[in-house]
Every structure is written in structure tokens, then in C-alpha cells.
Design a protein around this motif. Structure first.
Motif, short mmCIF file in Angstrom:
data_model
loop_
_atom_site.label_atom_id
_atom_site.label_comp_id
_atom_site.label_asym_id
_atom_site.label_seq_id
_atom_site.Cartn_x
_atom_site.Cartn_y
_atom_site.Cartn_z
N ASN A 207 10.26 -45.96 -13.00
CA ASN A 207 9.01 -46.09 -12.20
C ASN A 207 9.44 -47.02 -10.97
OD1 ASN A 207 6.28 -45.71 -11.31
ND2 ASN A 207 5.49 -46.31 -13.28
N LYS A 233 4.24 -45.63 -8.66
CA LYS A 233 4.80 -44.13 -8.37
C LYS A 233 4.07 -43.14 -9.41
CE LYS A 233 8.80 -41.19 -8.49
NZ LYS A 233 9.95 -41.09 -8.64
N TYR A 234 4.18 -43.69 -10.68
CA TYR A 234 3.63 -42.94 -11.68
C TYR A 234 2.55 -43.96 -12.38
CZ TYR A 234 7.55 -39.85 -11.56
OH TYR A 234 8.45 -38.99 -11.08
N PRO A 242 5.98 -44.46 -18.27
CA PRO A 242 5.26 -43.74 -17.12
C PRO A 242 4.47 -42.51 -17.40
CG PRO A 242 7.85 -43.92 -16.83
CD PRO A 242 7.50 -44.18 -18.27
N PRO A 244 1.27 -39.93 -15.44
CA PRO A 244 1.04 -38.89 -14.39
C PRO A 244 1.53 -39.44 -12.91
CG PRO A 244 -1.07 -39.45 -15.04
CD PRO A 244 -0.08 -40.01 -15.76
N SER A 245 1.69 -38.46 -11.96
CA SER A 245 2.06 -38.80 -10.62
C SER A 245 0.93 -39.51 -10.03
CB SER A 245 2.52 -37.62 -9.81
OG SER A 245 2.66 -37.97 -8.63
N ASN A 246 0.96 -40.35 -9.15
CA ASN A 246 -0.04 -41.22 -8.74
C ASN A 246 -0.29 -41.02 -7.12
OD1 ASN A 246 -2.21 -42.81 -8.65
ND2 ASN A 246 -0.70 -44.60 -7.88
N SER A 272 -3.91 -42.49 -3.82
CA SER A 272 -3.14 -43.28 -4.69
C SER A 272 -3.95 -44.33 -5.17
CB SER A 272 -1.92 -43.56 -4.23
OG SER A 272 -1.15 -42.53 -3.66
#
Length: 596
Positions: A207, A233-234, A242, A244-246, A272
Motif C-alpha cells: 500500500n 492508495k487502497y 489492503p 478496495p482501491s481508493n 478519494s
């Protein structure tokens, strides 16, 4: 050829001998870190730098980073090297044990940083930025954020970045547009774009935690309306893995002059999720905690590259046969003498050597003050350390990177045409070193900070932390039979610095442009005086050790020779800087903009 062997003997000299009277040592909190333990750590760091990182420097430059489907790949070998580096505890060397760090002195950490930067400057940015980020989080973030993020960052399992610059604004952060909208759960949604983000995306850690400057909806205009946010980032799960994507994506990686193995990214933040670090609209205060840490580290980057360039140039100068010595043949069995016999090659090599040793001496002095700033229990010592660090931070950043680039250029010159060819490896040093004069605040900005902020602060109090020890040293040693001329030269340079300080203070009160016009020369003059002070002390220590019958006579004789070269050939630059400062702004500002 890229050649590097960690200068461990000089590092031990500046840590254990040169500054033992600076008043920043004997800290109770660091008493367990004995010289023997420190030396052992430095020796292990040298092995990592020489055996793991150096072999990847040239190959990493050739291969560079790649962006595929939104994912950045570092060059071959970097991921394995980073894992070894992390498992060895090097990411956590100087971090607080509360968060899993080893708590070593910053003075040891800076020497380790120098070795890493010499061996592989691109690699150094990945753990280096994380260390700076943990500093800001530790000081300003909530306890909840600290508990959740610091252990992962300190261990190097996660990495960190600093996201300031936008395409329309660099130094003038008051113009930034990234916005942060508060949410009902106490988090924020960030939207905007950032450029020039070192280590913004890579495959080394699971991450990446971004520290992002942004504006709240009701923020005042300019720099008074900037807040700092932690944006992963995650989005981590509750167990710290980590999730989900942020909404952080890579628009591009920059195609740069150097540092090709360091992923410099354009990042987009699209709704984000982030969390406030520090108080609303006080983001610059928090960010500068990180930036000031990074500015000293960037100075060390300049020193690191300068040392590697010097060693590579020495190797070549001893190996390359060309011409005959003017004082008589030195290599009768060969067709020519090695070029190290020629005075102009010696001029270049000695300049590089003196630059490196002078900067390393200042680095040790400042990093010892960093330790005292953090750990001293005596309020007077703590305050003096804080003042000294504040004054010298812009000097370290600008002086070291200027001289590091100079040394890299001289290395290319020593190699001649072969230096301009990529296969030699030394042209990489010139390309890599160049950015250090620009990022974390250009060297011109550092000079303005020194003159515009540091000199007038607290009625000039910061200066006393530097001026007093120099003045006391001169007074105590100016009648020395052996080093009287050296001390006299230091006294003249110091006098020029004192007069320059008064000139800038007087003119600057009437016209701010006068101080700005003198700033770069004043910073260089300050650095030259600091180096001269360190070299004079080094020479006196070396002479004493030789008189005691040391079994390291060669080392101390080299110290004497390098100090004398500095006073003969480099310190005279102080006179030129003084005269330029006295000249004022008139000729600099005379032309109308249209005339350029």
C-alpha cells in the motif's frame, strides 16, 4: 565505471572525533548507542549499499520504470532489494520504537542515508520519503491514525509520499486547487491532480499512503487555506490488510533527465477518501515538518552522489594512461603515465574530495543537533539545537546539492570523452544529481528562506548557535604556531560573513529585493565558513593524533592535506561572495523585463 566503497573511516571521524565538543552529545536517551555499536551498524549498512544497491544503479537507470494498465513496475531487482532492505530493518532505523522503529540516532541515520544515496539514488527515494511522512504523521495526526498507519509505514510494509505540486503551481502553494469535502463520518473526499510525485506509484509495497495538500470548501484564499490529508492508495480493512482501491490513479510517469529508476508520477484523486492531519487550514505547518526533514535528506543526496562520483573519478584517473608527468616519468614500463599525475586532474579530484569531506563534517554536526533537538533534557541545549537546525537546514540542502552536482560534472571531465558516454556510468551521476538542486524547494528558495526567514527570526537568535562556536574557536586558536595562518583565513571569512549579515539586515529593511539579490551568495558564504571551521578543527585533531603516534597516520595526513587544499583553493571563494553581496541589486535588476 561506477565505483563505490563506503567512506567508513571518515564517517567515524566526523561522528566520534570532530564534533565531540559541540555540546550536542552525551544524550541520556541515546547512551546505549556506543561508538562500537554505531560502527557496527555503519559497517552493515555499507555492505547493503555496496553489495545489494550499487549493482542495480546502472541497470535501473537503463531500464527505468514502466507504466502498464495503471500499474508502475520498478526495474528488475528493485523489488527483491527493497524486501531485503525492509527485512533488515533499514526502513525503521531512526524511527520511534513505539511504532516499531529501532530508535537509532539521526546522526547514524544520516550516514546510512549517504551510503544508500551513493550506491543508488533512485532506490533511496522509496524508503526516504516514507521516513519523512512518518515524521509529519507522528507530530500532527490523531492517535487513531498514528496507531493504525505508523507501524506499517515505519516497518516499510507500506510506503509514503508527499503530494504538493500541481500543474499550475509549484512553490506558490497558495494557488493549489485540489479540494477536500467533509463527510458525515469525519473523513473527506479529495478530488484533484498532483504532479512530480516521487514514489507516487510502484510495486515495492502493498500500500502507498499519500500526504496530500488540499482545500476545504470554506477555506481562506492563499496559503492560509491549505489543509493536509492522509489518503491511502487502497482503503485498509480493519485488520490492516489492503482493501478496495481508493480512487487514486496514475495519469503518467515523468520521462526525466535522471533518477529513471524512481517512479515520478502524475496522480489523480477522484473522490478519494482521506483523513485530516493536523488542524483545518494549517496544512503547511504539518507539511513543512516533513519538508524540513526531507530538505536535510536531499542535501545528503547531493553528498552521496558527490562521493560516488569522486571515487569513480579516482579509479579512472589511476587507470587511464595519457601523457607524461611534467615532473618526470612516473610509469616507465608503460606507454604513458596515469592521468592522476597531472596537476589539473589533481585540482578536480581534490576539489571533489574537499567538497565531500566538508559537507560530511557539516552533515554530522547538523544531525547531532537533530538528536539533541529531540532528546536533550537541558532546555538551553535543546533550544540551541533547534536554532542551529533551523539555520542550517537551507544551507545543507542548497550547499550540498550544488557541490554534489559540481562533483558529478567534474567526474565527467576527469573521464573526458569517455565520461560523456553512457557506458562509463559517470554521466548518470550528473543526471541524477541535477534534480536535488530543484526539488523540496529550489536552491534559490533555500537562500531566500535563509535570508528572509532565518536571519531575522527572534532578533537574529538562530545565528548565535552558529556564530558563537566559530568565534570561540577562532579566539582560542588564532595564536597557534602550526595553524595560525589557517585560523587567520577562517577569521577573515567569518568577518566577511558577519559584515554581510549586517549589510543584508540594513539594506533588507529598506528594500526586500536587496536581501533577495544577496541571498544565494550569502548562503554559499555561510556554507564556506562552516566548512572552514570544520576543516580547521579536523586539521588540529589530525595533527594531535599524529603527535600521539597513531597507527592510522595515512588517514590523518590525508586530513591535513585536504584541509590545506580547502583553505588554499576553495575558501577564497568567500571573498568573491562577499564582494557580490556588497555590490547590491542594482546591476541585477537594471534591465527592464522587455529587454531580456
Amino acid at each position: 565505471m561506477q565505483v563505490y566503497e563506503a567512506p567508513l573511516r571518515d564517517m567515524k571521524f566526523v561522528l566520534h572525533e570532530l564534533h565531540e565538543d559541540d555540546g550536542f552529545g552525551n544524550l541520556e536517551a541515546l547512551e546505549e548507542f556506543t561508538p562500537d555499536l554505531v560502527d557496527a551498524v555503519l559497517e552493515e549498512a555499507a555492505k547493503v549499499a555496496q553489495e545489494v544497491l550499487l549493482p542495480l544503479n546502472r541497470s535501473g537507470d537503463v531500464e527505468g520504470c514502466t507504466l502498464e494498465n495503471g500499474v508502475v513496475r520498478t526495474p528488475q531487482g528493485f523489488k527483491e532489494a527493497y524486501e531485503l532492505f525492509r527485512e533488515g530493518g533499514w526502513c525503521a532505523l531512526a524511527s520511534d520504537p513505539e511504532w516499531g522503529g529501532q530508535g537509532l540516532p539521526e546522526s547514524v541515520n544520516k550516514m546510512t542515508e549517504e551510503m544508500i544515496c551513493s550506491a543508488n539514488l533512485s532506490f533511496s527515494l522509496y524508503p526516504g520519503l516514507t521516513h519523512g511522512g512518518t515524521t509529519a504523521i507522528e507530530v500532527y495526526a490523531s492517535d487513531e491514525l498514528k496507531q493504525f498507519y505508523l507501524p506499517k509505514l515505519v516497518s516499510g510494509t507500506w510506503s509514503g509520499t508527499m503530494c504538493l505540486t500541481e500543474s499550475h503551481c509549484g512553490t506558490d502553494l497558495g494557488m493549489l486547487r485540489t479540494k477536500a469535502v467533509p463527510q458525515d463520518d469525519g473523513s473527506y473526499k479529495l478530488t484533484g491532480g498532483k504532479i512530480f510525485i516521487s514514489a507516487g506509484e510502484h510495486d515495492l509495497t502493498e500500500n502507498i499512503i499519500h500526504l496530500v495538500l488540499a482545500r476545504l470548501p470554506d477555506a481562506p484564499k492563499g496559503v492560509k487555506g491549505i489543509s493536509l490529508f492522509l489518503v491511502p492508495k487502497y482503503l485498509p480493512k480493519d485488520d490492516g490488510t489492503p482493501g478496495p482501491s481508493n480512487g487514486v490513479s496514475v495519469a503518467a510517469i515523468e520521462h526525466k533527465m535522471g533518477l529513471k529508476a524512481s517512479a515520478t508520477c502524475q496522480l489523480n484523486f477522484e473522490e478519494s477518501t482521506g483523513w485530516l492531519v493536523g488542524k483545518p487550514n494549517k496544512g503547511l505547518e504539518a507539511m513543512f515538518t516533513m519538508m524540513n526533514t526531507e530538505r536535510v535528506s536531499v542535501g545528503v543526496q547531493g553528498l552521496g552522489v558527490g562521493e560516488a562520483a569522486y571515487q569513480s573519478a579516482v579509479w579512472y584517473a589511476k587507470d587511464r594512461l595519457q601523457g607524461r608527468s611534467l615532473s618526470g616519468v612516473k610509469n616507465p614500463d608503460g606507454p604513458a603515465d596515469p592521468i592522476i599525475v597531472h596537476p589539473d586532474v589533481r585540482r578536480m579530484l581534490m576539489t571533489m574530495r574537499a567538497n565531500n569531506e566538508g559537507c560530511r563534517a557539516i552533515s554530522a554536526w547538523v544531525s547531532r543537533a537533530l538528536d539533541a533537538e529531540k532528546h536533550a533534557t537541558d532546555p538551553e541545549v535543546k533550544q540551541r539545537a533547534e536554532d542551529f537546525v533551523a539555520l542550517m537546514t537551507p544551507v545543507v540542502k542548497a550547499l550540498f546539492t550544488d557541490l554534489g552536482f559540481e562533483s558529478a560534472n567534474l567526474a565527467v571531465q576527469v573521464y573526458g570523452g569517455h565520461g560523456y558516454i553512457a557506458e562509463s556510468g559517470v554521466e548518470q551521476y550528473a543526471r541524477d544529481a541535477r534534480i536535488a538542486m530543484i526539488y523540496e524547494g529550489t536552491n534559490g528558495i533555500q537562500a531566500l528562506d535563509l535570508v528572509g526567514r532565518k536571519l531575522p527570526a527572534h532578533m537574529g537568535r538562530y545565528l548565535r548557535a552558529f556564530f558563537h562556536p566559530v568565534s570561540q574557536f577562532i579566539e582560542a586558536n588564532k595564536d597557534d604556531e602550526t595553524f595560525g595562518k589557517m585560523i587567520e583565513a577562517l577569521e577573515k571569512a567569518f568577518g566577511a560573513l558577519q559584515l554581510s549579515t549586517a549589510t543584508i539586515a540594513q539594506k533588507g529593511m529598506k528594500d526586500p529585493e536587496e536581501g533577495a539579490a544577496a541571498a544565494t551568495d550569502y548562503l554559499r558564504l555561510t556554507g564556506l565558513v562552516a566548512m572552514a571551521y570544520c576543516f580547521a578543527k579536523s586539521a588540529m585533531i589530525a595533527q594531535r593524533r599524529l603527535g600521539e603516534g597513531t597507527d592510522e597516520a595515512a588517514f590523518y595526513k590525508s586530513k591535513l592535506a585536504t584541509a590545506q587544499f580547502f583553505f588554499d583553493r576553495i575558501l577564497p571563494q568567500a571573498t568573491a561572495a562577499f564582494l557580490a553581496i556588497k555590490a547590491g541589486k542594482a546591476s541585477m535588476m537594471a534591465l527592464e523585463a522587455e529587454a531580456f
